[in-house]
Design an enzyme around this catalytic site. Structure first.
Site, mmCIF file in Angstrom:
data_model
loop_
_atom_site.group_PDB
_atom_site.id
_atom_site.type_symbol
_atom_site.label_atom_id
_atom_site.label_comp_id
_atom_site.label_asym_id
_atom_site.label_seq_id
_atom_site.Cartn_x
_atom_site.Cartn_y
_atom_site.Cartn_z
ATOM 1 N N CYS A 118 3.338 6.970 3.406
ATOM 2 C CA CYS A 118 2.684 6.076 2.453
ATOM 3 C C CYS A 118 1.342 5.679 3.063
ATOM 4 O O CYS A 118 0.776 6.446 3.851
ATOM 5 C CB CYS A 118 3.557 4.869 2.108
ATOM 6 S SG CYS A 118 3.953 3.786 3.503
ATOM 7 N N PHE A 119 0.806 4.524 2.728
ATOM 8 C CA PHE A 119 -0.540 4.212 3.203
ATOM 9 C C PHE A 119 -0.580 3.935 4.705
ATOM 10 O O PHE A 119 -1.382 4.518 5.443
ATOM 11 C CB PHE A 119 -1.124 3.015 2.439
ATOM 12 C CG PHE A 119 -2.543 2.715 2.836
ATOM 13 C CD1 PHE A 119 -3.570 3.604 2.551
ATOM 14 C CD2 PHE A 119 -2.852 1.549 3.519
ATOM 15 C CE1 PHE A 119 -4.877 3.346 2.934
ATOM 16 C CE2 PHE A 119 -4.153 1.274 3.892
ATOM 17 C CZ PHE A 119 -5.172 2.169 3.600
#
Length: 346
Positions: free
Chosen positions: A78-79
């Site tokens: 994810c980020f």
């Protein structure tokens, strides 16, 4: 790799060979983000679980499991490698699949690739392949293992007529692809120069990274020479036949031709000021006649306006640019001679 960020984040840029299979949609992410700001992390997590549950959760987990089955050596992220990817990993594990997660996520990988661009741009040797428009430089690059196709990464053919169906990637995604390509070059060809096409600052709407442009400006040039007839034929095959095929594949048979005709006329209109009014009007008339004949089944008339455009527009521009780079030229020859030089000298 599996990018579990929301689609809007993925659209801003990701990595080569990455598929977006998000934990949350854009709307769900926005709701959770607002909740986090107003009520804190615990409330945001609870809201996320209430939004993604039941059949929605099952459908997304199945998509992740399907990806893992098809890509057993992959990773998810994810980020920042935080809650979202941890939740995806946990739900996959509960479904019987222990799939690895990239710690630090997108942010860490992006930082690594930015550093790679800076390092490779300053340390790696490059050779630039130059030549007149239509000289088939990209086709020759494809034969050279120690090369990178910047136009392929940009999904653009690199001229006023270079637009392709589906659009171009985001600037960040383009830069990430270049950095990943340079890493592969350093691994596979540590002692050899990387061959690139001599590009301008922009490929379509995408800008080459500054440090790479600076390295390219210092690099030696190899000139690919070809006859006007060869260039007309190559341009005809790629910018007419292949371009129409791409659009018919993308839009369908009838709509594809309409899109193709619009693309050619708009591309010509985009350089109207540089062509001048009279020359533009003459070329546009030739193009319209060629399109009418093409729609009836005869594409050959395109060669006329292609030759005129090469001779009257692209060739003078190329000569002007090359006059400033003559001292960088180390070799010139036809396709076979240039291929032999690049494979032996780099």
């Amino acid at each position: 790799m599996m990018d579990t960020r929301a689609p809007v984040e993925f659209a801003h840029g990701s990595f080569p060979n990455t598929v977006n299979l998000p934990l949350m949609t854009d709307d769900e992410r926005a709701l959770v983000g607002t909740c986090y700001k107003q009520q804190g992390q615990e409330a945001a997590i609870d809201l996320g679980h209430s939004l993604v549950h039941g059949a929605v959760k099952s459908e997304r987990v199945e998509a992740w499991l399907d990806f893992a089955r098809r890509n057993p050596d992959g990773y998810l992220f994810c980020f920042r490698g935080g809650l979202r990817s941890q939740i995806c990993q946990q739900w996959m594990r509960e479904a019987g699949c222990d799939y690895p997660r990239i710690h630090g996520g997108y942010k860490a990988m992006r930082r690594f690739l930015i550093d790679t661009l800076e390092t490779q741009g300053s340390e790696r040797r490059f050779i630039l392949l130059a030549g007149h428009t239509g000289a088939a430089k990209t086709a020759l690059l494809a034969r050279v293992p120690n090369s990178l196709d910047l136009e392929g990464m940009a999904h653009h053919r690199g001229s006023a007529f270079g637009k392709r169906p589906g659009g171009q990637p985001a600037q960040i995604g383009f830069e990430n692809s270049i950095a990943a390509g340079l890493l592969q070059q350093a691994e596979r060809f540590p002692a050899q120069a990387t061959v690139l096409e001599d590009e301008s600052r922009l490929i379509g709407k995408l800008a080459l990274p500054q440090n790479l442009r600076e390295a390219m400006a210092r690099a030696p040039l190899v000139l690919l020479q070809s006859t006007l007839a060869q260039r007309v034929e190559h341009t005809f095959e790629n910018y007419i036949l292949a371009a129409l095929h791409e659009r018919r594949e993308h839009y369908g048979q009838e709509q594809g031709f309409t899109q193709f005709a619009d693309y050619l006329r708009q591309s010509l209109a985009n350089i109207q000021r540089r062509l001048g009014g009279a020359r533009y009007q003459a070329l546009d008339a030739q193009l319209m006649e060629a399109l009418v004949a093409h729609e009836r089944g005869d594409p050959d008339a395109h060669r006329g306006w292609i030759e005129a455009l090469l001779v009257d527009y692209y060739d003078p521009m190329y000569s002007y640019q090359m006059d400033k780079k003559r001292d960088q030229v180390v070799f010139a020859g036809d396709a076979d001679a240039v291929y032999q030089y690049l494979t032996e000298e780099t």
